[in-house]
Each structure stands twice: as C-alpha cells, then as structure tokens.
Design a protein around this motif. Structure first.
Motif, short mmCIF file in Angstrom:
data_model
loop_
_atom_site.label_atom_id
_atom_site.label_comp_id
_atom_site.label_asym_id
_atom_site.label_seq_id
_atom_site.Cartn_x
_atom_site.Cartn_y
_atom_site.Cartn_z
N ALA A 194 -10.71 -8.37 12.48
CA ALA A 194 -9.34 -8.08 12.89
C ALA A 194 -8.35 -8.97 12.14
N TYR A 195 -8.68 -10.23 11.96
CA TYR A 195 -7.78 -11.15 11.26
C TYR A 195 -7.62 -10.74 9.80
N LEU A 196 -8.73 -10.37 9.16
CA LEU A 196 -8.65 -9.95 7.76
C LEU A 196 -7.86 -8.65 7.62
N ILE A 197 -8.10 -7.70 8.52
CA ILE A 197 -7.37 -6.43 8.47
C ILE A 197 -5.87 -6.66 8.63
N LYS A 198 -5.50 -7.59 9.49
CA LYS A 198 -4.09 -7.86 9.74
C LYS A 198 -3.41 -8.48 8.52
N HIS A 199 -4.10 -9.34 7.80
CA HIS A 199 -3.46 -10.14 6.77
C HIS A 199 -3.79 -9.74 5.34
N ILE A 200 -4.83 -8.95 5.14
CA ILE A 200 -5.34 -8.73 3.79
C ILE A 200 -5.52 -7.24 3.50
N ASP A 201 -5.17 -6.82 2.28
CA ASP A 201 -5.55 -5.52 1.75
C ASP A 201 -6.82 -5.68 0.92
N PHE A 202 -7.71 -4.69 0.98
CA PHE A 202 -8.98 -4.76 0.27
C PHE A 202 -9.09 -3.61 -0.72
N ALA A 203 -9.73 -3.87 -1.85
CA ALA A 203 -10.07 -2.82 -2.81
C ALA A 203 -11.20 -3.33 -3.68
N LEU A 204 -12.07 -2.42 -4.10
CA LEU A 204 -13.06 -2.80 -5.09
C LEU A 204 -12.38 -2.85 -6.47
N PRO A 205 -12.78 -3.76 -7.34
CA PRO A 205 -12.23 -3.78 -8.70
C PRO A 205 -12.47 -2.45 -9.39
N PRO A 206 -11.64 -2.08 -10.35
CA PRO A 206 -11.80 -0.78 -11.02
C PRO A 206 -13.22 -0.59 -11.57
N GLY A 207 -13.80 0.55 -11.27
CA GLY A 207 -15.13 0.88 -11.76
C GLY A 207 -16.27 0.25 -10.98
#
Length: 465
Positions: free
Chosen positions: A423-436
C-alpha cells in the motif's frame, strides 16, 4: 496438464540409481517436477540412491498428507538438521514434543490481534526505509533491483518489530548478506550425502560459521540489553517482549517458558524465514504490478481515502483488492516452493497409492498453484481470483503458507507486513519494467528468487508525507 508450459527441459541419458533425476532436481527442481508430472501424471514415483520418492500433484493428495494423515508423516530429519546448523533449535527445526512445546508457547504471540499491535512499528520501518533508498523528489526516477529493494524493506520491518529500534543501513546490509549466504549454503548442503558437523572442513564452512556468529551476536546484544536489571520498562511491546514473556499455560513444569537459547534461535528463525519469505513475495508482486497499470489504477482507487494513521492501517490490511493482488502474486510465485516434503512414518495410502514407511513425499506447490484444473488461465496474473465474490478455489489447491499442524506460524505477520509495504509503495511510487524487459525465470534458493535481477523503474509520485 499442470498449466506450467514455460518449462520443457531436455533430459540427458539415464544414469544408474536414479542419478539422472537427482542431477535434474538439483539443477532445477521446478523444471524437474514439471517433467515428472508430464511423464507420469498426478503421482510420480522414483528411486534415487535406494530412496523411494513420491511426487503428488493434486490438491486432494496434498491435503491428505498435510492434514488428514499428518500423524503418518514427519518433516525430513536431515533437512531439519541442515537448517538447525545455522538457525539452532527453534519452532521450524525441532520435531516431536519439543516442537509442540515451542509452538504452544509462540502461537499466542502471532494471532491476528497480537500482530495488529506491531503495525505502527512496521509502518515506521517502511516509511523510513522507502525515504532512504528510493527517489524523494516528485517525478524523479531510478531503476532498482526489486529483490534488493524488498529485501531491505522487509529486513527493516523485521528488525523494527523485533527490537523496536531502527538499525543502521550498514548493520541491516550485513544481516541481509549473512542470512542470504546461510540460506544458499543450506541449499548446497541439501544435496550432499550427509549433514556435515561444524568441526569437519567442508566447502563454505568458514563463511557459514562467520555469518552465523554475526547474526547470533546481534541478537544476543539486544536480548542482553532488554533483560538487563537496569533496562527501562517499556509501554509498547515488540516481538522480543513477546518471546521473553511467552508462557506455555498447558505446562506446569519449569519448561513453560522459552530458554535464553530458544529465544535467540527463534529470533534467528524470524530473520531467516520472516524477511526472506515476505521479500520474495513482494519482489514478484512488484514485477507483476509493473506490467499491469490497470491493476495499479484499481489499487489506488481502493486506497484513495486511506492514510497510515492507526485507523487507516486497519483499513489497509483489510483492503480486499490489495490483498488479492498479494495472494495472486504468491500463487504464481510461491515463496516457499522447496519446503513441502514429508517422510512416511508408517505404511499408508495417499491418492490410491501405497506409500511405504520411509518414503519421501513431495508436494510441488509450484505445480499445484499453476494447475489449470484449479486456476483457469493459470499463467495469467488475475487478482480477481481472490476477491470475496470469486468462485471458490479448490481446497488445498492454494497454500503458500502450508497446511495442517505445521502451517506457517508467521502467516498473519507476513500478510499484514506485505499489505502495508504494498500500500505504501502504491501510494508513493509508479512502477514500470525497463523497455524490452520481462520478468526473469525463478530459481529455488529456499525462497523463490529471480534467477537474474528483476529490474523495475520506480518514479516518485508525490512528496513523502
């Protein structure tokens, strides 16, 4: 058949005494189990070095072994000795009356109500750690190793809830390195022909003894400070307070409390099992979440009106969709995939198969969790499987924490910890895998870990509160 189509290994010509299978199990236990299932169906029986081994691939058989016929099976003594060689005699490594006594003493300290009392300590550790290791300015980004990040967070949570006080980054890193080195050494020793005593020179011995001393010394320092005659009385209890005060109310003799050594050894267990299991689950959760922005949006909608005050934490740990994402991550990547083995104490029948005394039975959790008969589209990340209105999951098809008398004592602790971190990470951070990038293959290292680094790009969403 088992829904795990990504593993299709080529196997080498047969060696005598089952050594071909031993080599394949040692090389990749997940792939070996998948191949056994493909070749032989729901019950696979083999003999390795004169030892009979049975793999059971159905939930019904798993329940018979762990629950219905649990008295007919014990945990493998050799495996327990390997873990005891660095953890000592705790609630994981003991068996029989000693295990029963420790389990009775410890169980009240890990009830949902008792664990709820540790949530403020958990939150403080999460908040401090995320502020320390992730970008702090809105819009700033970094590519992080998900396993390294979740290891650091869960280690800080364990340290804070166990001892109340935060630990320096250097000490936390030293502990993490020591635990990881010891668990990897344990996996090496699983495939040795015998359990080596401390006095015998063997590969990894010096490092093992050094890391063991590191962990024991840190724990004993905290225990000695807490039990000193001039120790300041404490208003809020942490896990160490619980261990020191826990009693076996069913026992009237002098062993109704944990000894000083048992307290230390159960602290080691919390380090070894507690942080590594949660960090593994959260690592894979981060990777899965990074591929599904729609899931992230749904999580943020569910958590939009919550905060991390005392009342908000209660709402977070009960959030249905948040917990569903964590449970689904543990279905796809069960943290303790290697530990579900038992030894038959007497002849019995499991899934219409005669299991003779001394047979090692294996419950392959990876395959159970990815079986299309229990989980439609089993390789897809579908958190809705675990929502309250979802179709019921077949009994014993899903059990990341085990089942029966030996189910994980820290289950509620781990679930609450993971919910707060997520929950804390979802609130404060956006996530994405690096390209490819894509999710790496898993490897069994006691806990299920990425074979290569699971890299995630993290971007700070807002100024930390």
């Amino acid at each position: 058949m088992n829904g795990s189509t990504e593993i299709n290994a080529e196997y080498r010509p047969s060696l005598p005494l089952g050594l071909s299978w031993l080599n394949e199990i040692k090389r990749d236990p997940l792939a070996a189990a998948s191949e056994l299932h493909r070749r032989y169906g729901d019950v696979a029986t083999l003999n390795i070095l004169f030892r009979r081994i049975c793999y059971f691939f159905t939930p019904e058989a798993a329940r018979q072994i762990l629950v219905d016929h649990h008295a007919d099976f014990v945990r493998e003594a050799r495996l327990l000795r390997i873990f005891a060689s660095f953890q000592g005699d705790n609630a994981l490594t003991t068996e029989g009356t000693d295990w029963e006594r420790q389990r009775r003493i410890l169980a009240p300290g890990f009830t949902p109500k008792r664990v709820a009392g540790y949530t403020q300590l958990m939150h403080a550790a999460i908040q401090d750690c995320v502020a320390d290791v992730l970008p702090t300015s809105p819009g700033s980004s970094a590519v992080v190793d998900a396993d390294g990040l979740t290891t650091r967070i869960t280690m800080d949570v364990i340290l804070r809830t166990l001892f109340s006080s935060p630990m320096t980054k250097q000490d936390a890193a030293q502990l993490s390195i020591a635990i990881r080195a010891l668990t990897r050494q344990s996996m090496r020793e699983v495939y040795w022909p015998f359990v080596a005593p401390d006095w015998l020179p063997y590969p990894g011995r010096t490092s093992k003894l050094t890391h063991r001393r590191t962990i024991q010394a840190l724990i004993e320092t905290h225990i000695n400070a807490r039990t000193a005659s001039n120790a300041v009385p404490r208003e809020e209890q942490d896990v160490l307070d619980m261990l020191l005060s826990a009693k076996d109310e069913a026992s009237g003799n002098h062993q109704n409390a944990l000894s000083a050594r048992e307290i230390r050894d159960n602290c080691v267990l919390l380090f070894a099992a507690g942080f590594d299991t949660a960090s593994s689950a959260l690592c894979w959760w981060m990777g899965l979440i990074a591929t599904r922005p729609d899931v992230v949006d749904a999580l943020r909608a569910e958590l939009a009106d919550t905060d991390f005050a005392a009342s908000g934490i209660e709402q977070i740990v009960r959030a249905p969709y948040l917990n569903a994402t964590i449970k689904e991550a543990m279905r796809l990547y069960p943290p303790s995939a290697a530990l579900f083995t038992r030894v038959a104490q007497r002849d019995c029948v499991i899934a219409d198969t005669t299991v003779t005394k001394g047979t090692l039975v294996v419950i392959p959790i990876w395959q159970l969790h990815r079986d299309a008969r229990s989980f439609p589209a089993p390789l897809e990340f579908r958190p809705e499987r675990f929502m309250p209105n979802a179709d019921p999951i077949p009994r014993s098809a899903y059990m990341p924490f085990g089942a029966g008398p030996h189910f994980c004592l820290g289950q509620h602790f781990a679930l609450i910890e993971m919910a707060l971190v997520a929950a804390y990470l979802i609130k404060h951070i956006d996530f994405a895998l690096p390209p490819g990038a894509k999710l790496p293959d898993p490897t069994v290292d006691v806990a299920l870990k990425p074979k290569t680094p699971l890299l995630v790009q993290v971007t700070r969403r807002e100024t930390p509160s």
